[in-house]
Motif scaffolding. Structure first.
Motif, mmCIF file in Angstrom:
data_model
loop_
_atom_site.group_PDB
_atom_site.id
_atom_site.type_symbol
_atom_site.label_atom_id
_atom_site.label_comp_id
_atom_site.label_asym_id
_atom_site.label_seq_id
_atom_site.Cartn_x
_atom_site.Cartn_y
_atom_site.Cartn_z
ATOM 1 N N THR A 9 0.798 -1.153 -0.108
ATOM 2 C CA THR A 9 -0.011 -0.064 -0.035
ATOM 3 C C THR A 9 0.746 1.158 0.019
ATOM 4 O OG1 THR A 9 -0.166 -0.240 2.524
ATOM 5 C CG2 THR A 9 -2.040 -1.068 1.183
ATOM 6 N N PHE A 11 3.939 3.875 -1.692
ATOM 7 C CA PHE A 11 4.262 4.424 -2.907
ATOM 8 C C PHE A 11 4.595 3.673 -4.210
ATOM 9 C CE2 PHE A 11 7.391 7.527 -5.355
ATOM 10 C CZ PHE A 11 6.451 7.853 -6.131
ATOM 11 N N GLY A 39 -6.810 1.357 -3.007
ATOM 12 C CA GLY A 39 -6.172 1.945 -4.148
ATOM 13 C C GLY A 39 -5.627 0.833 -4.925
ATOM 14 N N THR A 131 0.926 7.944 -4.371
ATOM 15 C CA THR A 131 0.702 8.087 -2.797
ATOM 16 C C THR A 131 1.750 9.249 -2.372
ATOM 17 O OG1 THR A 131 -0.076 6.020 -2.700
ATOM 18 C CG2 THR A 131 0.091 7.179 -0.590
ATOM 19 N N THR A 133 3.643 9.798 0.394
ATOM 20 C CA THR A 133 4.167 9.091 1.404
ATOM 21 C C THR A 133 5.686 9.969 1.680
ATOM 22 O OG1 THR A 133 4.997 7.291 0.238
ATOM 23 C CG2 THR A 133 2.825 7.201 1.387
#
Length: 646
Positions: A9, A11, A39, A131, A133
């Protein structure tokens, strides 16, 4: 294949799952309970667990052919450093994350030695859509930049990171599964650049203004300590922490040639990748959202403009960037929308460099320091030289002017992106012209020299010409006696002599007027350099000179321009030579180099007259007349309170 991905989950992990699924693999995502897995692609199976829990890993790995272990705590700082698995090794690390990855690397390599079928990949600083992050640091930094919360450059540009697009890294991971040899290490990196260059590229791509100033690292470190203090209260990890600043004090430049050769790894250009990333950030949110970068700018492709680097500009390195000529060349190149990197020694004053110029510390006499500076550059201007008629240690001329050029040529040969070298030689390398005007066809006899500087430039000229015959893409330019506004170094000799003249310390003419020098304005020489990069033929020589006059004529012109009295007498060269010997003797005691030394007088006993017709024809070189150039320079000296006249 049936694969499992840890850190699915994150990047990079999320995009790896998607790419594996698209390639027809059976993908199982290993995720922490409570983490948003929405996602992930619908075809990806999600199993929950934790890499710190061996039992949950056994269940997740069951029936799988391959494992991608992407999970990691990617933060420069965390309140609880034990999360990184802290083990003291007596070594120096910038962050606990670095230390943890170092220890994990040892474990992986040991496992390979014991027969575990493991292949290790090493991504650089990843960027790209996805993402937001800590693993997507570049996007987060650019968001701060475009929303005005990071108004200046991060540091002075010494840092170097190897930037890799997340999708290229994902492709590298899949290639490592398919082609990577067991027990081998593969760097999945990209272009090596500083965050100064990232900011400049982003400004060029978006047609926005780059920062106007640099935020010193010591100030960022203070901010980092404050951010860490706040984080301990709020529980939210900071964007910038003091360990993050420690990283910026180093260079992390790498080659991915092994991955290219064995895995078929093919990283995209930084310009192309950033363009995609910035467009994604622009469209990711509304202009006021904290995660977006607004919609007030347009890409060069959208607006029809030519952005630097992306649309025709070049990535150039300038050696000798803090000198008289080099500094003005950097400014002119930046104004022309080139991405400029300035090579400077750590002891040099870099405060005069133009805003937007990236700084790389190094020394042409130190071959190792040039590799990182040259990395990613399209062209190199080798301007650096020791320009003095006399030095207590003459070996310095050979070390810098001759060996320095050899080091530059070696570094350029090892840098595949470098397509052009413009080498700044000197009229001294052409040789004296007593009684006639010479052009580029003249070769220095190489028998007698007025100064050690002249000898070093002749030797370097031979090396440059030999390199050209061997296929090195070098063009050589030969400035005359440069004058004009700017630093009052030895390279700006005319200004320094006129200061002495107007302040009464040089009451008469220098010699009897036999001497002849080819005077050229510094900005004309700068334009000639840029034209040599754009139009100059490889292996050719171009004289960037001007009007051929004596210093007696210079003094008369200066008197006419300023409506002051011309000298009433001539100081004979034999007397100036005596003064030069005395000055050298005093210099050996004080350590301060003299304005006039006896080798200078040897130069004045000759003529150095040249034609710049070739540069005019091929480069469009157009030197201003001396009256115009001197008028500008004298007014500048007056404004600088160096001289007085009404």
């Amino acid at each position: 294949m049936r694969v499992v991905v840890t850190g699915a989950t994150g990047f990079m992990g999320g995009r790896l799952c998607a790419a594996l699924a698209d390639a027809g693999h059976d993908v199982r995502a290993f995720a922490l309970r409570g983490v948003d897995a929405s996602g992930l692609p619908p075809s990806v199976e999600v199993v929950y667990g934790d890499v710190t829990d061996e039992d949950s890993l056994a269940t997740a790995f069951h029936g799988r052919d391959a494992v991608f272990h992407s999970a990691a705590a990617v933060e420069a700082w965390l309140p609880d450093a034990s999360i990184f698995h802290r083990v003291h090794q007596g070594k120096a690390f910038c962050t606990e994350y670095e230390k943890s990855k170092f220890l994990a690397d040892r474990i992986a390599l040991q496992a390979a030695a014991e027969g575990v079928p493991i292949t290790i990949v090493y991504p650089g600083v990843m960027y790209g859509p996805g993402t937001l992050t800590s693993g997507n640091l570049v996007c987060r930094v650019l968001i701060e930049r475009f929303n005005g919360r990071l108004p200046g450059y991060i540091g002075n540009g010494y840092d170097r990171e190897s930037f890799s697009h997340v999708d290229d890294v994902v492709s590298g991971h899949i290639a490592a599964m398919e082609k990577g040899r067991v027990g081998e290490r593969y760097l999945l990196t990209g272009e090596n650049a500083s965050f100064v260059r990232i900011f400049n590229l982003a400004a060029n791509i978006t047609n926005t203004k780059p920062p106007k100033f640099h935020i010193p690292l010591w100030l960022l470190e203070i901010y980092g300590w404050i951010s860490v203090f706040v984080a301990r209260i709020t529980g939210k990890p900071p964007l910038i922490s003091h360990p993050g600043v420690d990283c910026l004090r180093h260079q992390w430049a790498y080659s991915c040639d092994k991955a290219k050769k064995e895995l078929g790894y093919s990283p995209r250009s930084l310009t192309g990748g950033l363009s995609e990333t910035l467009l994604w950030l622009k469209n990711a949110a509304t202009p006021t959202a904290a995660t977006g970068i607004g919609r007030r700018w347009r890409l060069a492709a959208e607006s029809g403009c030519c952005a630097a680097v992306a649309g025709g500009g070049m990535r150039v390195l300038v050696t000798g960037a803090t000198g008289y000529l080099g500094g003005r060349l950097c400014a002119a190149l930046a104004d022309a929308d080139h991405a400029v990197r300035a090579l400077a020694r750590r002891s040099s004053d870099v405060s005069g460099l133009a805003s937007g110029v990236e700084l790389a510390y190094g020394d042409v006499a130190d071959a190792d320091s040039l590799a990182a500076a040259f990395d990613g550059c399209d062209a190199v201007f080798h301007v650096a030289a020791v320009v003095e008629p006399w030095l207590p240690d003459p070996s310095v001329f050979f070390k810098v002017n001759v060996r320095g050029l050899e080091n530059v040529l070696k570094a350029a040969k090892r840098t595949p992106t470098v397509k052009k070298i413009v080498y700044t030689s000197s009229f001294f390398a052409i040789g004296p012209t007593d009684g006639y005007v010479a052009d580029e066809t003249q070769m220095h006899p190489g028998k007698a020299f007025c100064t050690e500087y002249e000898k070093s430039k002749v030797l370097a000229d031979r090396i440059a010409l030999q390199a050209a015959t061997e296929g090195v893409p070098i063009t050589i330019v030969y400035p005359g006696v440069i004058y004009g506004p700017g630093k009052l170094t030895t390279g700006n000799l005319v200004s320094r002599i006129l200061i002495e003249r107007f302040n009464g310390r040089l009451p008469g003419y220098i010699g009897d007027g036999y001497d002849r020098e080819s005077f050229c304005h510094v900005d004309d020489v700068v334009s000639g350099h840029i034209a040599a990069m754009e139009k100059g033929r490889v292996g050719e020589r171009y004289l960037l000179t001007g009007e051929n006059l004596s210093f007696m004529q210079i003094f008369n012109m200066a008197a006419n321009i300023t409506n002051t009295k011309a000298p009433q007498f001539h100081v004979p060269l034999w007397l100036i030579e005596v003064y030069g010997w005395i000055s050298v003797f005093i210099s050996r005691i004080t350590g301060k180099l003299p304005l006039i030394s006896y080798p200078t007088v040897h130069v004045l006993r000759h003529q150095w007259s040249y034609s710049c017709d070739k540069a005019k024809t091929e480069l469009g070189y157009s030197p201003r007349n001396l009256t115009e150039g001197l008028s500008e320079m004298l007014l500048w000296l007056k404004d600088e309170k160096q001289i007085k006249f009404k």
